[in-house]
Design an enzyme around this catalytic site. Sequence first.
Site, mmCIF file in Angstrom:
data_model
loop_
_atom_site.group_PDB
_atom_site.id
_atom_site.type_symbol
_atom_site.label_atom_id
_atom_site.label_comp_id
_atom_site.label_asym_id
_atom_site.label_seq_id
_atom_site.Cartn_x
_atom_site.Cartn_y
_atom_site.Cartn_z
ATOM 1 N N ASP A 150 44.067 -8.401 54.053
ATOM 2 C CA ASP A 150 45.002 -8.451 52.919
ATOM 3 C C ASP A 150 46.400 -8.875 53.364
ATOM 4 O O ASP A 150 46.781 -8.731 54.525
ATOM 5 C CB ASP A 150 45.142 -7.061 52.288
ATOM 6 N N HIS A 177 44.429 -5.997 57.625
ATOM 7 C CA HIS A 177 45.554 -6.811 57.131
ATOM 8 C C HIS A 177 45.871 -7.946 58.101
ATOM 9 O O HIS A 177 45.955 -7.713 59.310
ATOM 10 C CB HIS A 177 46.790 -5.930 56.938
HETATM 11 ZN ZN LIG Z 1 48.171 -5.542 49.797
#
Ligand SMILES: [Zn+2]
Length: 241
Positions: free
Chosen positions: A55, A202
């Site tokens: 992400d 991430h």
């Molecule tokens: Zn996010």
Amino acid sequence: MKILKSMVSLFIMLCLFCADPSVHAEMIKRTEVEPTGQVIWNIQTPKKIIALTFDDGPNPVYTPQILDLLKQYNGHATFFEIGYRMECYPSVVSRVVQEGHELGNHTMTHSYANRVTLERMQQDIMRAQLLIEKWQPNGPLYFRPPGGYIDQDLLEASHQQGYKIILWAWHQDPRDWASPGSDKIVDHVIKQAHNGDIVLLHDGGGDQSQTVEALKTILPSLQKQGYKFVTVSQLLKMTNH
Ligand SMILES: [Zn+2]
């Protein structure tokens, strides 16, 4: 000096608060929603497959390093990128798609559904989708709400527009965004690994060097255990979703 110090710590606290993507304040009931297939946390499968998801990118430093590692271990993943960052780094997005990975919608500006109106959320999702379609014109339509915030109205609106909401397995949030140490990220993901997991990682949002470092162990270790790294689409093909 004292004032400056407290201002800096307040700023850091605010940043941490704003950047916290692991808050599980989903305002929907999993037991009611999961059977509909509109929201996915993880899937049940006898196959040794795991969907790694990244992400908050693209990031010009970390995303390419993650792509290199995925290539090295024959893995594919899904990237829930932020629209305005895709505008900044289009060549990174091109590489993601060219190498067989998948893009998911994470809004244009990382809006949290519990802080903005439904209308604003929908606009943010739509703007990001228009960008994604430049690289991925034939879908799929996947939306991951920032922070995991999703309420009934947003769920219904997203469903009407054809989106599937992709969250992550509750046991697969190693909170890599908080830089807990690459060893901790490795331990968390490997010890909790189950068939059909969707893992939350991430490639953007801050210093993701620990995520990159952790992948250097996670990928070969899980591969040794027989796991294959697949996109969310490939994962969902294993079920009726
Ligand atoms: Zn996010």
